[in-house]
Write a protein that holds these residues in place. Structure first.
Motif, PDB file in Angstrom:
ATOM      1  N   THR A   3       5.344   5.717   6.844  1.00 43.03           N
ATOM      2  CA  THR A   3       4.143   6.552   6.974  1.00 43.03           C
ATOM      3  C   THR A   3       4.006   7.517   5.805  1.00 43.03           C
ATOM      4  OG1 THR A   3       4.594   6.497   9.328  1.00 43.03           O
ATOM      5  CG2 THR A   3       2.933   8.069   8.629  1.00 43.03           C
ATOM      6  N   PHE A   4       5.118   7.732   5.111  1.00 40.65           N
ATOM      7  CA  PHE A   4       5.155   8.913   4.248  1.00 40.65           C
ATOM      8  C   PHE A   4       4.840   8.679   2.777  1.00 40.65           C
ATOM      9  CE2 PHE A   4       8.061   9.440   7.846  1.00 40.65           C
ATOM     10  CZ  PHE A   4       7.373  10.439   8.500  1.00 40.65           C
ATOM     11  N   SER A   5       5.129   7.498   2.246  1.00 45.22           N
ATOM     12  CA  SER A   5       4.917   7.336   0.810  1.00 45.22           C
ATOM     13  C   SER A   5       3.647   6.542   0.523  1.00 45.22           C
ATOM     14  CB  SER A   5       6.126   6.649   0.177  1.00 45.22           C
ATOM     15  OG  SER A   5       6.317   5.398   0.780  1.00 45.22           O
ATOM     16  N   LEU A   6       3.073   6.817  -0.634  1.00 46.98           N
ATOM     17  CA  LEU A   6       1.847   6.135  -1.047  1.00 46.98           C
ATOM     18  C   LEU A   6       2.185   5.149  -2.155  1.00 46.98           C
ATOM     19  CD1 LEU A   6      -0.607   9.199  -1.277  1.00 46.98           C
ATOM     20  CD2 LEU A   6      -0.274   7.631   0.642  1.00 46.98           C
ATOM     21  N   SER A   7       1.442   4.072  -2.227  1.00 47.15           N
ATOM     22  CA  SER A   7       1.630   3.106  -3.311  1.00 47.15           C
ATOM     23  C   SER A   7       1.027   3.685  -4.599  1.00 47.15           C
ATOM     24  CB  SER A   7       0.928   1.794  -2.960  1.00 47.15           C
ATOM     25  OG  SER A   7      -0.470   2.004  -2.983  1.00 47.15           O
ATOM     26  N   GLU A   8       1.319   3.036  -5.723  1.00 51.91           N
ATOM     27  CA  GLU A   8       0.747   3.509  -6.994  1.00 51.91           C
ATOM     28  C   GLU A   8      -0.772   3.490  -6.941  1.00 51.91           C
ATOM     29  OE1 GLU A   8       2.163   1.542 -10.522  1.00 51.91           O
ATOM     30  OE2 GLU A   8       4.250   1.894  -9.929  1.00 51.91           O
ATOM     31  N   ASP A   9      -1.324   2.445  -6.319  1.00 40.05           N
ATOM     32  CA  ASP A   9      -2.790   2.344  -6.215  1.00 40.05           C
ATOM     33  C   ASP A   9      -3.357   3.492  -5.386  1.00 40.05           C
ATOM     34  OD1 ASP A   9      -2.763   0.103  -7.721  1.00 40.05           O
ATOM     35  OD2 ASP A   9      -3.157  -1.315  -6.081  1.00 40.05           O
ATOM     36  N   GLN A  10      -2.649   3.825  -4.299  1.00 45.00           N
ATOM     37  CA  GLN A  10      -3.154   4.903  -3.439  1.00 45.00           C
ATOM     38  C   GLN A  10      -3.084   6.257  -4.154  1.00 45.00           C
ATOM     39  OE1 GLN A  10      -0.565   3.845  -0.231  1.00 45.00           O
ATOM     40  NE2 GLN A  10      -2.115   2.577   0.780  1.00 45.00           N
ATOM     41  N   VAL A  11      -2.016   6.444  -4.955  1.00 46.27           N
ATOM     42  CA  VAL A  11      -1.915   7.692  -5.740  1.00 46.27           C
ATOM     43  C   VAL A  11      -3.076   7.760  -6.736  1.00 46.27           C
ATOM     44  CG1 VAL A  11      -0.523   8.931  -7.454  1.00 46.27           C
ATOM     45  CG2 VAL A  11       0.578   7.925  -5.435  1.00 46.27           C
ATOM     46  N   LEU A  12      -3.401   6.618  -7.324  1.00 44.40           N
ATOM     47  CA  LEU A  12      -4.502   6.560  -8.289  1.00 44.40           C
ATOM     48  C   LEU A  12      -5.847   6.871  -7.618  1.00 44.40           C
ATOM     49  CD1 LEU A  12      -4.982   5.880 -11.292  1.00 44.40           C
ATOM     50  CD2 LEU A  12      -5.499   3.541 -10.573  1.00 44.40           C
ATOM     51  N   ILE A  13      -6.023   6.338  -6.411  1.00 48.53           N
ATOM     52  CA  ILE A  13      -7.257   6.621  -5.648  1.00 48.53           C
ATOM     53  C   ILE A  13      -7.357   8.127  -5.393  1.00 48.53           C
ATOM     54  CG2 ILE A  13      -8.421   6.322  -3.402  1.00 48.53           C
ATOM     55  CD1 ILE A  13      -8.450   3.644  -4.572  1.00 48.53           C
ATOM     56  N   ARG A  14      -6.215   8.719  -5.009  1.00 46.79           N
ATOM     57  CA  ARG A  14      -6.235  10.157  -4.718  1.00 46.79           C
ATOM     58  C   ARG A  14      -6.606  10.953  -5.967  1.00 46.79           C
ATOM     59  NH1 ARG A  14      -1.251  12.813  -1.739  1.00 46.79           N
ATOM     60  NH2 ARG A  14      -0.209  12.371  -3.688  1.00 46.79           N
ATOM     61  N   GLU A  15      -6.021  10.574  -7.103  1.00 50.24           N
ATOM     62  CA  GLU A  15      -6.323  11.309  -8.347  1.00 50.24           C
ATOM     63  C   GLU A  15      -7.788  11.140  -8.730  1.00 50.24           C
ATOM     64  OE1 GLU A  15      -3.420   9.851 -11.105  1.00 50.24           O
ATOM     65  OE2 GLU A  15      -1.796  10.979 -10.130  1.00 50.24           O
ATOM     66  N   THR A  16      -8.289   9.914  -8.595  1.00 50.37           N
ATOM     67  CA  THR A  16      -9.693   9.654  -8.947  1.00 50.37           C
ATOM     68  C   THR A  16     -10.617  10.462  -8.038  1.00 50.37           C
ATOM     69  OG1 THR A  16      -9.042   7.410  -9.524  1.00 50.37           O
ATOM     70  CG2 THR A  16     -11.400   7.797  -9.246  1.00 50.37           C
ATOM     71  N   ALA A  17     -10.317  10.421  -6.729  1.00 54.97           N
ATOM     72  CA  ALA A  17     -11.151  11.143  -5.754  1.00 54.97           C
ATOM     73  C   ALA A  17     -11.078  12.647  -6.018  1.00 54.97           C
ATOM     74  CB  ALA A  17     -10.689  10.824  -4.331  1.00 54.97           C
ATOM     75  N   ARG A  18      -9.866  13.142  -6.316  1.00 58.51           N
ATOM     76  CA  ARG A  18      -9.693  14.583  -6.534  1.00 58.51           C
ATOM     77  C   ARG A  18     -10.471  15.036  -7.772  1.00 58.51           C
ATOM     78  NH1 ARG A  18      -3.654  16.572  -5.589  1.00 58.51           N
ATOM     79  NH2 ARG A  18      -4.224  15.940  -3.473  1.00 58.51           N
TER      80      ARG A  18
END
Ligand code: CAA
Length: 382
Positions: A3-18
């Protein structure tokens, strides 16, 4: 399940969204809110990024991403502008999802595509003036006459009403069959006999549009039935399970923004000879709110991962929406209190977070209905 870690793609989505949230959406949010103006400029940014149809398959013009990516993006966008957030959530969860899950190829090719990459928006019409929490108590009817359905009745509290092109509408096709007599239909803006009422004046999410809908001998072709006749209630419930992950994520965004604002303000506001951040009474308020939002995020991510894994996630989605929304309301209240008089003024965004957070505990299942859903899931039949 991690539940706790994000994939590289998910981290990228977060950065893009942020990035887009901070640079393009946040600067416009207070103005749209004050003018009660639909945030087209912000929505267009999201359409360009593919955020308006994140989980839709690329075959129909979507981004083909997972639910956790959607939750992460929803949180970031909602932290900047909760009105833009709910517009995104309704398009993804309440309009695109049922079209993709229950539509025919022809319906998806036309209607799903139009709200995925065609620049259009979707809406979801379940609630009525006398049927909100008791969704099965709806009065709108649809009668088959030859090759067409004839709809009569009205809907209320419809997010994206007026700005949407495609509407998923629920109506009774058999008034004697209770929830099993409800069916789902696809309507288009401009269908004959389909009228959109004036936008509601709301406490919060003022830039999002919320309208009533009216069906007066509204004629739509037979092939706009979504799913099988009589399956409408289950389509609505399954759709709302996913919608609750979207609203939980919206609540996380508002709550986190409120906490971030409290931290920033506490460090620069001086009283009794130094920054108010040094007072333990305020530190503990911030600590409690941060802990609650983090716990809410973990339940929400778990529900998202369960949906992606194809598991039944009704219970977790209800818990996620209930806990996140109530934690968000508490975080916004805490932040406003730390801001004192400044927080009560419109010079700071915290009064908007306070107003916007409240709706997350009401729409797509009130806190009370979600407690009922959770209890039913836990207790089962007895
Ligand atoms: N998935 C699949 N099926 C489900 C389900 C789910 N999550 N929940 C219920 N069902 C099925 C049941 O199994 C049952 O099936 P059978 O016919 O086989 O028995 C059937 O649906 C009826 O279920 P219930 O007996 O539990 O129905 P109920 O009338 O007691 O209502 C309720 C249940 C939970 C209260 C439901 O009415 C509900 O969720 N109400 C809240 C509605 C809501 O969230 N509205 C929000 C409006 S949309 C909005 O706010 C959008 C916006 O614009 C932002």
């Amino acid at each position: 399940m991690d539940t706790f870690s994000l994939s590289e793609d998910q981290v990228l989505i977060r950065e893009t969204a942020r990035d887009v949230a901070k640079e393009k959406i946040a600067p416009l949010a207070s103005g749209f809110d004050a003018r009660e103006e639909f945030p087209w400029e912000s929505v267009k940014q999201l359409q360009e990024l593919g955020f308006m149809a994140m989980m839709v398959s690329p075959e129909y013009g979507g981004s083909g991403l997972d639910t956790l990516s959607y939750s992460i993006a929803m949180e970031e966008i909602s932290a900047a502008c909760a009105s833009t957030g709910v517009t995104m959530s309704v398009n993804n969860s309440l309009a695109a999802y049922p079209l993709e899950a229950f539509g025919t190829h022809e319906q998806k090719d036309v209607f799903l595509r139009s709200i995925a990459d065609g620049g259009g928006l979707g809406a979801f019409g379940l609630s009525e003036p006398d049927a909100g929490s008791d969704a099965a108590g709806m009065k709108t009817t649809a009668i088959l006459e030859g090759d067409n359905w004839k709809l009569n009745g009205s809907k209320m509290w419809i997010t994206n009403g007026g700005v949407a092109d495609v509407y998923i509408i629920f109506a009774k096709t058999d008034v004697n069959a209770g929830h099993r007599g409800i069916s789902a239909f696809i309507l288009k803006k401009g269908d004959i006999g389909f009228e959109i009422g004036a936008p509601e004046k709301k406490l919060g999410i003022r830039a999002s549009t919320t309208t009533p809908l009216q069906f007066d001998e509204c004629i739509i072709p037979h092939d706009r039935l979504l799913g099988n006749e009589g399956d409408g209630f289950k389509i609505a419930m399954k759709t709302l399970d996913g919608g609750r992950i979207g609203i939980a994520s919206q609540a996380l965004g508002i709550g986190q923004a409120a906490i971030d604002a409290a931290i920033e303000y506490a460090k620069v506001r001086n009283a009794f000879g130094g920054p108010i951040a040094r007072f333990q009474g305020l530190q503990w308020k911030i600590a409690d709110a941060a802990m609650e939002i983090e716990a809410a995020r973990m339940i929400t991510w778990k529900a998202a991962r369960m949906k992606d894994a194809g598991q039944n996630y009704t219970l977790q989605a209800a818990m996620a929406k209930l806990y996140s929304s109530e934690a968000s309301v508490r975080a916004a209240d805490m932040s406003l209190q730390i801001h004192g008089g400044a927080g009560y003024s419109r010079d700071f965004p915290v009064e908007r977070y306070y107003r916007d957070s409240k709706i997350t505990a009401i729409y797509e299942g009130t806190s009370e209905i979600l407690r009922l859903v959770i209890a039913r899931e836990l207790l089962g039949k007895y």
